[in-house]
Design an enzyme around this catalytic site. Structure first.
Site, mmCIF file in Angstrom:
data_model
loop_
_atom_site.group_PDB
_atom_site.id
_atom_site.type_symbol
_atom_site.label_atom_id
_atom_site.label_comp_id
_atom_site.label_asym_id
_atom_site.label_seq_id
_atom_site.Cartn_x
_atom_site.Cartn_y
_atom_site.Cartn_z
ATOM 1 N N THR A 172 0.772 -0.534 0.293
ATOM 2 C CA THR A 172 -0.009 0.031 -0.608
ATOM 3 C C THR A 172 0.400 1.316 0.070
ATOM 4 O O THR A 172 1.912 1.600 0.279
ATOM 5 C CB THR A 172 -0.791 -0.298 1.233
ATOM 6 O OG1 THR A 172 -1.654 -1.036 0.991
ATOM 7 C CG2 THR A 172 -1.968 1.598 0.972
ATOM 8 N N PHE A 174 1.387 5.020 1.242
ATOM 9 C CA PHE A 174 0.481 6.723 1.878
ATOM 10 C C PHE A 174 1.426 7.321 1.537
ATOM 11 O O PHE A 174 2.045 8.157 1.056
ATOM 12 C CB PHE A 174 1.417 5.710 3.610
ATOM 13 C CG PHE A 174 0.713 4.626 3.823
ATOM 14 C CD1 PHE A 174 -0.751 5.185 4.806
ATOM 15 C CD2 PHE A 174 1.025 4.062 3.057
ATOM 16 C CE1 PHE A 174 -1.168 3.884 5.080
ATOM 17 C CE2 PHE A 174 0.134 2.437 3.631
ATOM 18 C CZ PHE A 174 -0.760 2.614 4.682
#
Length: 283
Positions: A172, A174
């Site tokens: 992921t 960020f």
């Protein structure tokens, strides 16, 4: 006073892990929603907003880019976190006893294989660490959760299976945002990402011509997202990430050309490219 980082989720979630890695001396402010995270910074309750924007398996995090564009905050850093989920349950529970598994919608989407293999029912929670807390509070051996590795110890649960995500390259991205973060001065040898928002003019082939500004100047787009304005099917905005700093000649020329075909161009942030990007090119 130490810096305060706001993130969505509860202690033990993936955002908390990224916060600890990026800002190890900072205090944290867990929030219920992404909008709350951004609002906390806008209202001065926190200094930094930490937001997940996309996952390599599940795609973009819904509605986040629209929230980022309207927040008035500026992006100043990015980070990438390899995502791992453990199956956690009450102490003494066996995997055969599990009937229902709960987690954030993205976590459920990233752990489909084990869910389908066992025929478990799924329940959506606000975040992954919160799912673990709910299991501890429910006290039901038929309930389990997909949670980050830190959550089991935090909430006194057993790990029934480790790394249950479908894809082990699951990662992921960020973004960190703050009020009025300055554009960094261009430094030789540093790779940059520039995030932009633009709205094309209402003329034929305007998007084609706008994107051509990057192609003709050799500027690489790493991301493009579109969404409608004000519920209209005709007015669209586009969010893009490009490689390079606005002070680089090729990027400056591309942005000048983009402005010619756009009704609005807004810089959302300029920041150093995370080393993980270079790793992707060599893997």
């Amino acid at each position: 006073m130490s810096t305060v980082v706001a993130y969505q989720g509860e202690p033990g979630c993936n955002s908390a892990a990224v916060s600890a890695a990026m800002f190890p001396t900072s205090r944290t402010l867990p929030c219920s929603t992404f909008a709350d995270v951004l609002f906390a910074v806008s209202e001065g309750k926190a200094d930094i907003a930490l937001i997940p924007v996309e996952n390599s398996s599940a795609g973009r995090v819904a509605d986040v880019h629209q929230l980022l564009a309207s927040s008035g905050l500026r992006m100043f850093a990015e980070s990438f976190l390899p995502i791992r989920f453990d199956l956690v349950a009450l102490p003494g529970t066996t995997i055969e006893e599990v009937r229902t598994v709960r987690s954030h919608v993205h976590a459920l989407g990233q752990c489909r294989k084990i869910t389908q293999e066992h025929g478990w029912r799924t329940l959506v929670t606000e975040d992954t660490a919160g799912a673990a807390r709910e299991i501890a509070e429910l006290g039901d051996p038929h309930e389990a959760a997909f949670a980050p590795p830190a959550a089991a110890g935090l909430y006194g649960l057993d790990v029934l299976a480790e790394a249950v995500e479908d894809e082990h390259h699951n990662t992921t991205r960020f973004l960190a945002l703050s009020q009025g973060a300055p554009r960094p001065e261009r430094a030789e040898g540093t790779a940059y990402i520039t995030s932009l928002l633009f709205r094309t003019r209402n003329i034929p082939a305007s998007l084609y011509k706008a994107l051509g500004a990057f192609a003709s100047n050799g500027v690489n787009l790493t991301k493009i997202e579109s969404y409608q304005l004000g519920g209209s099917f005709f007015a669209s905005q586009f969010y893009v990430d490009i490689e390079g700093h606005p002070e680089e000649p090729s990027v400056a020329l591309a942005l000048e050309e983009l402005s010619f075909f756009s009704a609005e161009v807004r810089e959302l942030g300029v920041y150093a490219a995370h080393p993980y990007r270079a790793q992707l090119l060599t893997d």
